[in-house]
Scaffold this motif. Structure first.
Motif, PDB file in Angstrom:
ATOM      1  N   VAL A   1     -24.080  -7.098   4.716  1.00 28.62           N
ATOM      2  CA  VAL A   1     -24.304  -6.872   6.145  1.00 28.62           C
ATOM      3  C   VAL A   1     -22.929  -6.721   6.793  1.00 28.62           C
ATOM      4  O   VAL A   1     -22.184  -7.685   6.917  1.00 28.62           O
ATOM      5  CB  VAL A   1     -25.091  -8.028   6.790  1.00 28.62           C
ATOM      6  CG1 VAL A   1     -25.257  -7.779   8.293  1.00 28.62           C
ATOM      7  CG2 VAL A   1     -26.451  -8.183   6.125  1.00 28.62           C
ATOM      8  N   GLU A   2     -22.579  -5.509   7.162  1.00 26.90           N
ATOM      9  CA  GLU A   2     -21.255  -5.252   7.726  1.00 26.90           C
ATOM     10  C   GLU A   2     -21.192  -5.553   9.216  1.00 26.90           C
ATOM     11  O   GLU A   2     -20.127  -5.873   9.745  1.00 26.90           O
ATOM     12  CB  GLU A   2     -20.858  -3.801   7.462  1.00 26.90           C
ATOM     13  CG  GLU A   2     -20.676  -3.489   5.993  1.00 26.90           C
ATOM     14  CD  GLU A   2     -20.090  -2.118   5.746  1.00 26.90           C
ATOM     15  OE1 GLU A   2     -19.316  -1.989   4.778  1.00 26.90           O
ATOM     16  OE2 GLU A   2     -20.399  -1.174   6.513  1.00 26.90           O
ATOM     17  N   ALA A   3     -22.311  -5.418   9.909  1.00 28.48           N
ATOM     18  CA  ALA A   3     -22.398  -5.800  11.317  1.00 28.48           C
ATOM     19  C   ALA A   3     -23.699  -6.561  11.496  1.00 28.48           C
ATOM     20  O   ALA A   3     -24.784  -6.004  11.298  1.00 28.48           O
ATOM     21  CB  ALA A   3     -22.357  -4.579  12.230  1.00 28.48           C
TER      22      ALA A   3
ATOM     23  N   ALA B   1     -28.438  -3.423  13.069  1.00 33.03           N
ATOM     24  CA  ALA B   1     -27.469  -4.041  12.167  1.00 33.03           C
ATOM     25  C   ALA B   1     -26.946  -2.933  11.264  1.00 33.03           C
ATOM     26  O   ALA B   1     -27.649  -1.949  10.997  1.00 33.03           O
ATOM     27  CB  ALA B   1     -28.099  -5.145  11.333  1.00 33.03           C
ATOM     28  N   ARG B   2     -25.718  -3.072  10.808  1.00 37.53           N
ATOM     29  CA  ARG B   2     -25.140  -2.082   9.901  1.00 37.53           C
ATOM     30  C   ARG B   2     -24.982  -2.726   8.535  1.00 37.53           C
ATOM     31  O   ARG B   2     -24.417  -3.812   8.409  1.00 37.53           O
ATOM     32  CB  ARG B   2     -23.793  -1.591  10.431  1.00 37.53           C
ATOM     33  CG  ARG B   2     -23.222  -0.415   9.630  1.00 37.53           C
ATOM     34  CD  ARG B   2     -22.000   0.187  10.289  1.00 37.53           C
ATOM     35  NE  ARG B   2     -20.864  -0.724  10.303  1.00 37.53           N
ATOM     36  CZ  ARG B   2     -20.377  -1.305  11.386  1.00 37.53           C
ATOM     37  NH1 ARG B   2     -20.958  -1.093  12.561  1.00 37.53           N
ATOM     38  NH2 ARG B   2     -19.336  -2.121  11.323  1.00 37.53           N
ATOM     39  N   ILE B   3     -25.486  -2.036   7.509  1.00 32.63           N
ATOM     40  CA  ILE B   3     -25.466  -2.613   6.164  1.00 32.63           C
ATOM     41  C   ILE B   3     -24.869  -1.619   5.167  1.00 32.63           C
ATOM     42  O   ILE B   3     -24.748  -0.420   5.448  1.00 32.63           O
ATOM     43  CB  ILE B   3     -26.879  -3.029   5.707  1.00 32.63           C
ATOM     44  CG1 ILE B   3     -27.774  -1.799   5.503  1.00 32.63           C
ATOM     45  CG2 ILE B   3     -27.509  -3.988   6.720  1.00 32.63           C
ATOM     46  CD1 ILE B   3     -29.147  -2.122   4.912  1.00 32.63           C
ATOM     47  N   GLN B   4     -24.511  -2.153   4.009  1.00 38.19           N
ATOM     48  CA  GLN B   4     -24.063  -1.324   2.889  1.00 38.19           C
ATOM     49  C   GLN B   4     -24.897  -1.718   1.679  1.00 38.19           C
ATOM     50  O   GLN B   4     -25.030  -2.905   1.370  1.00 38.19           O
ATOM     51  CB  GLN B   4     -22.583  -1.550   2.613  1.00 38.19           C
ATOM     52  CG  GLN B   4     -22.024  -0.652   1.517  1.00 38.19           C
ATOM     53  CD  GLN B   4     -20.546  -0.895   1.267  1.00 38.19           C
ATOM     54  OE1 GLN B   4     -20.148  -1.287   0.172  1.00 38.19           O
ATOM     55  NE2 GLN B   4     -19.729  -0.672   2.276  1.00 38.19           N
TER      56      GLN B   4
ATOM     57  N   ARG C   1     -23.588   3.353   3.203  1.00 33.32           N
ATOM     58  CA  ARG C   1     -23.787   2.656   4.468  1.00 33.32           C
ATOM     59  C   ARG C   1     -24.964   3.269   5.222  1.00 33.32           C
ATOM     60  O   ARG C   1     -25.157   4.481   5.226  1.00 33.32           O
ATOM     61  CB  ARG C   1     -22.531   2.733   5.335  1.00 33.32           C
ATOM     62  CG  ARG C   1     -21.374   1.919   4.778  1.00 33.32           C
ATOM     63  CD  ARG C   1     -20.127   2.054   5.636  1.00 33.32           C
ATOM     64  NE  ARG C   1     -19.127   1.066   5.280  1.00 33.32           N
ATOM     65  CZ  ARG C   1     -18.204   1.244   4.338  1.00 33.32           C
ATOM     66  NH1 ARG C   1     -18.167   2.385   3.658  1.00 33.32           N
ATOM     67  NH2 ARG C   1     -17.327   0.296   4.066  1.00 33.32           N
ATOM     68  N   VAL C   2     -25.731   2.402   5.880  1.00 34.17           N
ATOM     69  CA  VAL C   2     -26.866   2.840   6.681  1.00 34.17           C
ATOM     70  C   VAL C   2     -27.097   1.762   7.734  1.00 34.17           C
ATOM     71  O   VAL C   2     -26.603   0.627   7.593  1.00 34.17           O
ATOM     72  CB  VAL C   2     -28.124   3.050   5.787  1.00 34.17           C
ATOM     73  CG1 VAL C   2     -28.685   1.726   5.301  1.00 34.17           C
ATOM     74  CG2 VAL C   2     -29.178   3.890   6.479  1.00 34.17           C
ATOM     75  N   SER C   3     -27.806   2.095   8.797  1.00 37.78           N
ATOM     76  CA  SER C   3     -28.084   1.113   9.842  1.00 37.78           C
ATOM     77  C   SER C   3     -29.575   0.842   9.932  1.00 37.78           C
ATOM     78  O   SER C   3     -30.404   1.665   9.537  1.00 37.78           O
ATOM     79  CB  SER C   3     -27.561   1.614  11.197  1.00 37.78           C
ATOM     80  OG  SER C   3     -26.147   1.646  11.217  1.00 37.78           O
TER      81      SER C   3
END
Length: 258
Positions: free
Chosen positions: A98-100, A112-115, A121-123
């Motif tokens: 979870v990047e954001a 939320a922004r994830i990898q 990467r996708v949100s």
């Protein structure tokens, strides 16, 4: 008139361009796709631009974050989440990052922004007032595709996190004997395939057009760069890949279904 009131979890339900030149991008895509641009003032002094077609929201154009200064523009794909916080909590145990962390994007929705474990990467997007209302027709998104070097690991991740199912189909393309698709609630919603050797894992967005050659010529006249010239894909349509004037990659498809 493909208008969507809601999306099953895991279905792409919004696409957003992050660019250093919002108004320049709005001029480009407005001319290319016939979008009417609506500027929405934000509390932080920025604006959020929504491209509309026939009064329906299609895509967003947002400002570039300070930490991405100098980075080329890019299209970000958002996947529908019934509960962003619950979905984000499954990302780490499934091997992603979870990047954001989940947050409210003003009154538009929660995100939320994830990898994923393969690096793409996708949100996530739990909409309140903004989503792609109109799709699958000229000037709107018609398909999304995850390009990843490990299709098996990626499909397991999106199954664990979002409940997507996957299926592999034989295809008549010499270089790619099979093609994998994601499905949500029994409907195919995206593709999964290996990327070109030099490309990092990422999600692509395809926009439908009436005539690929005409749209490519128009895009180039507006400052775009042709990356993959128009070609036919049996039973799918005619497609091409370009970058916009600020480097954002996007795909065009003239659907075989008309």
């Amino acid at each position: 008139m493909p208008v969507f009131d809601d999306y099953a979890q895991g279905t792409p339900n919004w696409v957003e361009l992050m660019t250093p030149d919002q108004r320049g991008a709005a001029d480009f895509y407005g001319a290319l796709f016939g979008w009417q641009m609506v500027e929405n003032p934000l509390d932080d002094g920025h604006v959020y631009i929504v491209g509309n077609l026939q009064g329906d929201a299609v895509a967003g154009i947002t400002f570039q974050l300070p930490e991405l200064e100098g980075h080329p523009a890019f299209w970000n794909v958002f996947l529908a989440a019934d509960d962003v916080d619950a979905v984000a909590a499954r990302v780490g145990p499934a091997g992603g990052v979870v990047e954001a962390e989940p947050f409210d994007f003003f009154d538009y929705g929660r995100t939320a922004r994830i990898q994923d474990p393969t690096g793409a990467r996708v949100s996530l997007w739990q909409p309140r007032s903004v989503r792609t209302v109109r799709a699958n027709e000229p000037g709107t998104p018609i398909w999304n595709e995850l390009l990843t070097p490990d299709v098996g690991r990626a499909t397991q991740f999106y199954s664990d996190v979002l409940g997507l199912s996957s299926d592999t189909h034989p295809v008549p393309w010499a270089s790619v004997p099979t093609y994998t698709t994601f499905a949500a609630a029994g409907r195919q919603i995206a593709g999964v395939a290996p990327p070109l050797e030099e490309a990092p894992p990422h999600w692509n967005v395809y926009f439908n057009v009436v005539d690929v050659e005409e749209s490519v010529a128009q895009a180039e006249a507006l400052g775009a760069k042709l990356i993959v010239p128009a070609y036919d894909l049996e039973a799918t349509g005619r497609m091409a890949t370009l970058t916009d004037p600020h480097g954002a990659l996007f795909c065009l498809i003239e659907s075989a279904a008309g």
